[in-house]
Design a protein around this motif. Structure first.
Motif, PDB file in Angstrom:
ATOM      1  N   GLN A 116       5.390 -31.945 -18.803  1.00 30.68           N
ATOM      2  CA  GLN A 116       4.868 -30.797 -18.267  1.00 30.68           C
ATOM      3  C   GLN A 116       3.942 -31.156 -17.241  1.00 30.68           C
ATOM      4  OE1 GLN A 116       2.165 -28.309 -20.685  1.00 30.68           O
ATOM      5  NE2 GLN A 116       3.231 -26.496 -19.646  1.00 30.68           N
ATOM      6  N   ALA A 117       3.222 -32.343 -17.406  1.00 35.11           N
ATOM      7  CA  ALA A 117       2.331 -32.718 -16.645  1.00 35.11           C
ATOM      8  C   ALA A 117       2.823 -33.144 -15.160  1.00 35.11           C
ATOM      9  CB  ALA A 117       1.415 -33.825 -16.850  1.00 35.11           C
ATOM     10  N   ARG A 118       4.166 -33.898 -15.484  1.00 33.03           N
ATOM     11  CA  ARG A 118       4.929 -34.331 -14.153  1.00 33.03           C
ATOM     12  C   ARG A 118       5.413 -33.125 -13.318  1.00 33.03           C
ATOM     13  NH1 ARG A 118       9.046 -38.925 -16.465  1.00 33.03           N
ATOM     14  NH2 ARG A 118       9.707 -38.983 -14.429  1.00 33.03           N
ATOM     15  N   GLN A 119       5.493 -31.901 -14.036  1.00 32.33           N
ATOM     16  CA  GLN A 119       5.858 -30.692 -13.252  1.00 32.33           C
ATOM     17  C   GLN A 119       4.842 -30.412 -12.578  1.00 32.33           C
ATOM     18  OE1 GLN A 119       8.990 -29.375 -12.774  1.00 32.33           O
ATOM     19  NE2 GLN A 119       9.747 -31.327 -13.801  1.00 32.33           N
ATOM     20  N   PHE A 120       3.370 -30.200 -13.183  1.00 36.09           N
ATOM     21  CA  PHE A 120       2.359 -29.772 -12.566  1.00 36.09           C
ATOM     22  C   PHE A 120       1.836 -30.696 -11.481  1.00 36.09           C
ATOM     23  CE2 PHE A 120       0.666 -27.618 -16.740  1.00 36.09           C
ATOM     24  CZ  PHE A 120       1.450 -26.352 -16.290  1.00 36.09           C
ATOM     25  N   LEU A 121       1.989 -31.857 -11.534  1.00 33.27           N
ATOM     26  CA  LEU A 121       1.544 -32.930 -10.373  1.00 33.27           C
ATOM     27  C   LEU A 121       2.314 -32.796  -9.030  1.00 33.27           C
ATOM     28  CD1 LEU A 121       1.251 -36.155 -12.499  1.00 33.27           C
ATOM     29  CD2 LEU A 121      -0.496 -35.137 -11.177  1.00 33.27           C
ATOM     30  N   ARG A 122       3.355 -32.015  -9.248  1.00 34.28           N
ATOM     31  CA  ARG A 122       4.129 -31.579  -7.966  1.00 34.28           C
ATOM     32  C   ARG A 122       3.357 -30.627  -7.078  1.00 34.28           C
ATOM     33  NH1 ARG A 122       9.860 -33.508  -8.367  1.00 34.28           N
ATOM     34  NH2 ARG A 122       9.773 -34.674 -10.211  1.00 34.28           N
ATOM     35  N   ASN A 123       2.525 -29.910  -7.793  1.00 28.60           N
ATOM     36  CA  ASN A 123       1.791 -28.807  -7.267  1.00 28.60           C
ATOM     37  C   ASN A 123       0.288 -29.135  -6.635  1.00 28.60           C
ATOM     38  OD1 ASN A 123       0.024 -26.563  -6.367  1.00 28.60           O
ATOM     39  ND2 ASN A 123       0.256 -25.748  -8.534  1.00 28.60           N
ATOM     40  N   PRO A 124       0.247 -29.347  -5.691  1.00 27.90           N
ATOM     41  CA  PRO A 124      -0.849 -30.025  -4.909  1.00 27.90           C
ATOM     42  C   PRO A 124      -2.295 -29.295  -4.945  1.00 27.90           C
ATOM     43  CG  PRO A 124       0.407 -29.176  -3.094  1.00 27.90           C
ATOM     44  CD  PRO A 124       1.352 -29.040  -4.345  1.00 27.90           C
ATOM     45  N   MET A 126      -3.258 -28.143  -7.806  1.00 25.85           N
ATOM     46  CA  MET A 126      -3.893 -28.572  -9.061  1.00 25.85           C
ATOM     47  C   MET A 126      -4.461 -29.742  -9.146  1.00 25.85           C
ATOM     48  SD  MET A 126      -1.480 -26.790 -11.927  1.00 25.85           S
ATOM     49  CE  MET A 126      -2.337 -26.936 -13.399  1.00 25.85           C
ATOM     50  N   ASN A 127      -5.824 -29.606  -9.607  1.00 16.70           N
ATOM     51  CA  ASN A 127      -6.355 -31.276  -9.593  1.00 16.70           C
ATOM     52  C   ASN A 127      -6.156 -32.046 -10.963  1.00 16.70           C
ATOM     53  OD1 ASN A 127      -8.423 -30.865 -11.680  1.00 16.70           O
ATOM     54  ND2 ASN A 127      -9.666 -29.958 -10.183  1.00 16.70           N
ATOM     55  N   ILE A 128      -6.491 -33.192 -11.050  1.00 12.36           N
ATOM     56  CA  ILE A 128      -5.895 -34.047 -12.383  1.00 12.36           C
ATOM     57  C   ILE A 128      -6.544 -33.548 -13.484  1.00 12.36           C
ATOM     58  CG2 ILE A 128      -5.737 -36.175 -13.342  1.00 12.36           C
ATOM     59  CD1 ILE A 128      -3.920 -36.100 -10.732  1.00 12.36           C
ATOM     60  N   THR A 129      -7.831 -33.049 -13.400  1.00 17.55           N
ATOM     61  CA  THR A 129      -8.407 -32.545 -14.741  1.00 17.55           C
ATOM     62  C   THR A 129      -7.775 -30.845 -15.013  1.00 17.55           C
ATOM     63  OG1 THR A 129     -10.553 -33.614 -13.948  1.00 17.55           O
ATOM     64  CG2 THR A 129     -10.580 -31.975 -15.262  1.00 17.55           C
ATOM     65  N   GLU A 130      -7.689 -30.342 -14.159  1.00 19.39           N
ATOM     66  CA  GLU A 130      -6.977 -29.023 -14.466  1.00 19.39           C
ATOM     67  C   GLU A 130      -5.310 -29.288 -15.149  1.00 19.39           C
ATOM     68  OE1 GLU A 130      -7.685 -25.564 -11.201  1.00 19.39           O
ATOM     69  OE2 GLU A 130      -6.805 -27.599 -10.256  1.00 19.39           O
ATOM     70  N   ILE A 131      -4.704 -30.320 -14.553  1.00 18.79           N
ATOM     71  CA  ILE A 131      -3.432 -30.661 -15.274  1.00 18.79           C
ATOM     72  C   ILE A 131      -3.698 -31.329 -16.384  1.00 18.79           C
ATOM     73  CG2 ILE A 131      -1.545 -32.203 -15.136  1.00 18.79           C
ATOM     74  CD1 ILE A 131      -1.637 -31.677 -12.000  1.00 18.79           C
ATOM     75  N   ARG A 156      -2.121 -40.007 -10.120  1.00 19.34           N
ATOM     76  CA  ARG A 156      -2.222 -40.026  -8.706  1.00 19.34           C
ATOM     77  C   ARG A 156      -1.284 -40.540  -8.021  1.00 19.34           C
ATOM     78  NH1 ARG A 156      -7.109 -38.435 -10.227  1.00 19.34           N
ATOM     79  NH2 ARG A 156      -8.882 -38.486  -9.226  1.00 19.34           N
ATOM     80  N   ASP A 157      -0.622 -41.696  -8.546  1.00 16.45           N
ATOM     81  CA  ASP A 157       0.365 -42.609  -7.862  1.00 16.45           C
ATOM     82  C   ASP A 157       1.632 -41.699  -7.986  1.00 16.45           C
ATOM     83  OD1 ASP A 157      -1.274 -44.608  -6.990  1.00 16.45           O
ATOM     84  OD2 ASP A 157      -0.658 -45.978  -8.837  1.00 16.45           O
ATOM     85  N   TYR A 158       2.030 -41.233  -8.943  1.00 12.54           N
ATOM     86  CA  TYR A 158       3.030 -40.404  -9.203  1.00 12.54           C
ATOM     87  C   TYR A 158       3.021 -39.156  -8.164  1.00 12.54           C
ATOM     88  CZ  TYR A 158       6.606 -37.390 -11.632  1.00 12.54           C
ATOM     89  OH  TYR A 158       7.691 -36.690 -11.695  1.00 12.54           O
ATOM     90  N   ARG A 159       1.986 -38.553  -8.269  1.00 13.86           N
ATOM     91  CA  ARG A 159       1.763 -37.427  -7.199  1.00 13.86           C
ATOM     92  C   ARG A 159       1.920 -37.793  -5.742  1.00 13.86           C
ATOM     93  NH1 ARG A 159      -3.123 -33.428  -7.802  1.00 13.86           N
ATOM     94  NH2 ARG A 159      -1.639 -32.022  -8.504  1.00 13.86           N
ATOM     95  N   LYS A 160       1.390 -38.908  -5.416  1.00 15.79           N
ATOM     96  CA  LYS A 160       1.634 -39.457  -4.002  1.00 15.79           C
ATOM     97  C   LYS A 160       3.181 -39.636  -3.723  1.00 15.79           C
ATOM     98  CE  LYS A 160      -2.711 -41.706  -3.456  1.00 15.79           C
ATOM     99  NZ  LYS A 160      -3.359 -43.020  -3.160  1.00 15.79           N
ATOM    100  N   ARG A 161       3.649 -40.422  -4.780  1.00 13.27           N
ATOM    101  CA  ARG A 161       5.310 -40.794  -4.572  1.00 13.27           C
ATOM    102  C   ARG A 161       6.149 -39.452  -4.573  1.00 13.27           C
ATOM    103  NH1 ARG A 161       9.192 -41.596  -8.312  1.00 13.27           N
ATOM    104  NH2 ARG A 161       7.841 -41.657 -10.216  1.00 13.27           N
ATOM    105  N   MET A 162       5.890 -38.455  -5.215  1.00 12.82           N
ATOM    106  CA  MET A 162       6.501 -37.110  -5.423  1.00 12.82           C
ATOM    107  C   MET A 162       6.292 -36.443  -4.155  1.00 12.82           C
ATOM    108  SD  MET A 162       8.597 -37.050  -8.012  1.00 12.82           S
ATOM    109  CE  MET A 162       8.690 -38.648  -8.135  1.00 12.82           C
TER     110      MET A 162
END
Length: 168
Positions: A116-124, A126-131, A156-162
């Motif tokens: 679920q976090a991987r899905q949320f990380l695609r939303n710029p 939302m910050n990491i704490t919220e996720i 963070r790296d996952y979000r950057k890559r995505m």
């Protein structure tokens, strides 16, 4: 689910009726197709419910707890709560999880939360704490360590890559 030749023939017949309705596009075809789909699903459900294979019965017994885990990802869950939901002891639940899913319930829950976090990380937005909090982690540091252990890179790296060029 493994079907006998007779069960497969019945399921195939019901699937053919569904395909025929969808292909015909006669008046009321959507309703008729939906009815055929419900008959097919009901039949397959009964086949699954009457299965005598131990592995399938074990998976079926875990169905309720798997749904519960998915619906309550953002809440703190314990093996005791999950065992109560499944109607079995903690040790039986853990043994069945390992047998059917290859990992203990807590590890499976962590994997669900990370997915679920991987899905949320695609939303710029939302910050990491919220996720972390929305996925049931008590703090962002534990979330980041767990995410890196499961995925192989930090959130963070996952979000950057995505969000990099060439990603959709």
């Amino acid at each position: 689910l493994r079907l006998s030749a007779e069960q497969l023939e019945i399921a195939t017949h019901r699937l053919a009726a569904l395909e025929e309705e969808l292909g015909s596009r006669k008046a009321g075809y959507r309703f008729a197709a939906c009815a055929n789909l419900m008959q097919l699903l009901g039949y397959l459900s009964r086949c699954y419910g009457s299965s005598h294979e131990p592995e399938q019965r074990s998976l079926m017994s875990l169905g309720g707890v798997l749904s519960y885990m998915t619906e309550h990802l953002d809440e703190p869950l314990t093996v005791g709560q999950l065992a109560w939901q499944a109607g079995m002891s903690e040790s039986t639940l853990t043994r069945r999880f390992r047998s059917v899913l290859g990992c203990p319930p807590v590890e499976y829950l962590i994997r669900l939360r990370v997915r679920q976090a991987r899905q949320f990380l695609r939303n710029p937005d939302m910050n990491i704490t919220e996720i972390a909090l929305n996925c049931g982690f008590s703090d962002s540091n534990f979330f980041s360590r767990t995410f890196k252990r499961v995925v192989g890179e930090s959130p963070r790296d996952y979000r950057k890559r995505m969000s990099g060029p060439g990603t959709a």
